[in-house]
Write an enzyme that holds these catalytic residues in place. Structure first.
Site, PDB file in Angstrom:
ATOM      1  N   GLU A   1     -45.638  60.478 -20.621  1.00  0.00           N
ATOM      2  CA  GLU A   1     -44.269  60.041 -21.494  1.00  0.00           C
ATOM      3  C   GLU A   1     -44.169  58.038 -21.418  1.00  0.00           C
ATOM      4  OE1 GLU A   1     -41.684  62.157 -20.229  1.00  0.00           O
ATOM      5  OE2 GLU A   1     -40.546  60.790 -18.960  1.00  0.00           O
TER       6      GLU A   1
ATOM      7  N   ARG B   1     -34.174  41.730 -22.408  1.00  0.00           N
ATOM      8  CA  ARG B   1     -35.036  41.800 -21.371  1.00  0.00           C
ATOM      9  C   ARG B   1     -35.621  40.045 -20.170  1.00  0.00           C
ATOM     10  NH1 ARG B   1     -39.439  42.757 -19.946  1.00  0.00           N
ATOM     11  NH2 ARG B   1     -38.901  44.474 -17.916  1.00  0.00           N
TER      12      ARG B   1
ATOM     13  N   TYR C   1     -33.172  41.700 -17.042  1.00  0.00           N
ATOM     14  CA  TYR C   1     -33.951  41.401 -15.862  1.00  0.00           C
ATOM     15  C   TYR C   1     -34.641  40.379 -15.558  1.00  0.00           C
ATOM     16  CZ  TYR C   1     -34.115  46.570 -18.120  1.00  0.00           C
ATOM     17  OH  TYR C   1     -33.277  47.493 -18.341  1.00  0.00           O
TER      18      TYR C   1
ATOM     19  N   CYS D   1     -22.790  33.163 -27.296  1.00  0.00           N
ATOM     20  CA  CYS D   1     -22.318  32.127 -26.352  1.00  0.00           C
ATOM     21  C   CYS D   1     -21.827  32.467 -25.380  1.00  0.00           C
ATOM     22  CB  CYS D   1     -20.381  32.511 -26.731  1.00  0.00           C
ATOM     23  SG  CYS D   1     -20.113  30.994 -26.221  1.00  0.00           S
TER      24      CYS D   1
END
Lengths: 421, 421
Positions: free
Chosen positions: A272, A310, A314, A341
């Protein structure tokens, strides 16, 4: 080594921008199809091999329809994802419903569609039976816990909210068998964005060994093992892409030793993947709106973390190229920012790029998964359009830009006007 | 010390849930108003003091209208936020437009509304003049860079994308003066979620000193100093709330010494708090959907990070109480999770709570700012409703729950059905 290329010329891109202003995401149908075929080919030794595309990575029904045409199913984990699959004509056992903390109505819908339900917890057996009845085929999600260490993103499996413990997986299948179910699958997923093939080979080995034990212990037969997704992509130009042929070969060896030799064949192998399928073939195209020189150089784009979260979320690396300047020396240091902001709204920090001018078009690579999908409306930012570069070179809009009216859809302005303060 | 209380009884909450199923955010009008008045009272020594509520924290026009009735303006940083302000009848110099990397159409709209424009960069002087013309009053955002260290969240100001350097701020006001502007303000913001009053006193001191220098050097007059927002709230029960009276008193001392004594008075003091105003008075109410015992105990809610992202995004602490069990011993360790197919979708990790049962109602505290506002649709999750507990005890829905049709609004299903693969 990966080369970060783009599937359109400067002139083509200018024409695209003329009909759809930046920012937008654009996906490359041909490359996505090639990649899909390559994965299926790598596992052709396994009859019944199927990749269930993780819809959350790119929940666009046009993309799902293309992947379905290549033989992919859908891995869904929510009601809207089930609906996307159905609209893309992916139904029945071509859907794997891998959810957690699942509300009743989602199990009901998964059952209506005939999806393979992948139970996340032993308590869901009763819950599913009560709310939707038990299906003909069922899967349980295994969490190996401290027996296997995850990588940096997933962390330690024993900390993860997913799956049955080893003890529970024995109990779970016994209960399901005793309730009359005869068709079984098993699932685990312990990696995310992992580039080491060994990881997936070990995952398969864990499941194959467990299948052997469960079969013997419970006298049931497994139809499939779903080793999950988590195949990484080389976000950095220097990184080596993962070779699915190495994964396939390693899994085949374990299959021969643990499944074939133990008389457990045929066993279908399922995956998957999401990121691996579309990630490298989606691009976020944006325009340099402002250049700012303070204590650092900032290149402000017309895109922001609403379009790709991302890097901010992260600290993830996404490669950036400048249209028409791919061969110029990358000798100027920039923070590439969005307009939110929020100080961490940056696509890149201390990135060397060719010296930029206002109006330059930048391409942010590897935005084809977990890009548009993770967009939010923080700060009133609107999510961008999605375009598809078709195999014949034409470009189709597969999702329009969000409008201010969309943003305000959940507000009642009439009530607001009458609101007494 | 903060006590984490809730403004409704178990019975009241049950009645609310009957008309609006969980999850939802609910805001306490009375407490928000009291808090607003308290802030204004603390700064009553300063004629013209104004708090511009940071709309991004809770961009709901009903809340804005309440705050406007208390005398607050709006701090906006995008076109939709400007529209929200206008609809809440906040216009003209009651709007502060503090954006960065700003597109032309947003400057045009800010000008149309007569907002005070807070320029983020020296290059924006020409940009604003070209796209919207120069306004009568203008503000520049100062970034003290290495001269002042930020706290953990904002980091080092010299790394931040915001504002003019010290050198640029002198150039900027000179250019603006030479272009004929006569009304000036100045702004800086270097903290976020900070609980130490000293921080804000120092911020004011930096601006007051700079105003003295700029006034002398350029022979201009400043009407206001905007010290930004960034006032924190005590997310943890043991934490001390920040005392705005201490901030006010400290700033008043600096004002006397640096503004009053230098003949620079009157100078209006502006703030742009968001979190501090509504944060503690908004609650995310959710239902325990599943309890799961594997290598840890998991309490799965019907809410997820689409409703409140701070714990997953920043590892932020949000206090959680269980309705009707506030006085039971918190003796059971849980990870409180959402249903997103993302392992970090957790509201709390290793949190001690009273032993939970399925169906328990949990209240997640301090969700009144950067809660609903940051919600996304990842994994097909829908954003929840917002309710307002009015001063008379009635509850009004101020934003409805998102529907699947909302989620699909940017897709063209007709085109999709005809899409050839």
């Amino acid at each position: 080594m990966t080369q970060k290329t783009i599937p359109f010329s400067e002139k083509q891109l200018a024409a695209i921008i003329e009909s759809c202003p930046t920012p937008f995401h654009i996906y490359d149908e041909q490359k996505i199809r090639e990649n899909a075929r390559n994965l299926i080919r790598a596992f052709s030794w396994n009859e019944g091999f199927r990749e269930y595309f993780a819809v959350k990575a790119a929940p666009n029904p046009f993309i799902i329809k293309i992947l379905a045409a290549e033989g992919f199913g859908c891995d869904c984990s929510s009601l809207p994802e089930l609906i996307i699959s159905e609209r893309a004509e992916v139904t029945g056992e071509n859907i794997m419903f891998t959810s957690n903390d699942t509300p009743a109505e989602e199990f009901v819908e998964a059952q209506r569609l005939g999806a393979i339900i992948n139970l996340d917890d032993i308590s869901h057996i009763d819950y599913l039976e009560e709310c939707a009845g038990l299906p003909e085929i069922i899967c349980c999600r295994y969490n190996p816990g401290p027996l296997k260490k995850g990588n940096m993103i997933i962390g330690h499996p024993e900390e993860a909210k997913y799956g049955f413990t080893r003890e529970q997986i024995f109990d779970g299948y016994r209960i399901l068998r005793n309730k009359g179910i005869r068709r079984f699958g098993i699932h685990t997923m312990v990696a995310s964005n992992e580039l080491d093939p060994q990881y997936f080979i070990e995952t398969a080995e864990i499941l194959f060994s467990l299948i052997a034990e469960l079969t013997k212990y419970l006298n049931i037969r497994f139809e499939f093992a779903n080793i999950g997704g988590g195949l990484g992509i080389p976000y950095r130009p220097g990184q080596q892409p993962i070779d699915v042929n190495i994964i396939s070969e390693g899994i085949r060896n374990r299959y021969d030793a643990l499944i074939e030799k133990n008389g457990l064949a045929p066993l279908k192998l399922f995956m998957e993947c999401g990121r691996y399928i579309t990630g490298p073939y989606g691009y976020l195209v944006a325009n340099v709106l402002h250049l700012k020189e303070t204590y650092k150089n900032f290149a402000g784009l017309d895109a922001c973390m609403a379009n790709l979260m991302r890097p901010a979320l992260y600290g993830a690396y996404h490669h950036i190229t400048v249209m028409g300047r791919e061969n110029e020396p990358a000798d100027t240091l920039y923070d590439v920012t969005g307009s939110l902001c929020e100080n961490n709204d940056k696509f890149a920090i201390d990135r060397k790029l060719p010296k930029l001018s206002i109006g330059d078009i930048v391409v942010i690579h590897d935005a084809g998964a977990h890009g548009h999908a993770m967009g939010f409306n923080y700060n009133g930012k609107l999510r961008s359009a999605e375009l598809l570069l078709r195999e014949d070179g034409k470009v189709e809009m597969i999702r329009r830009t969000e409008t201010i009216d969309d943003y305000f859809a959940t507000l009642d302005w009439g009530k607001m006007a009458d609101f007494k303060v």
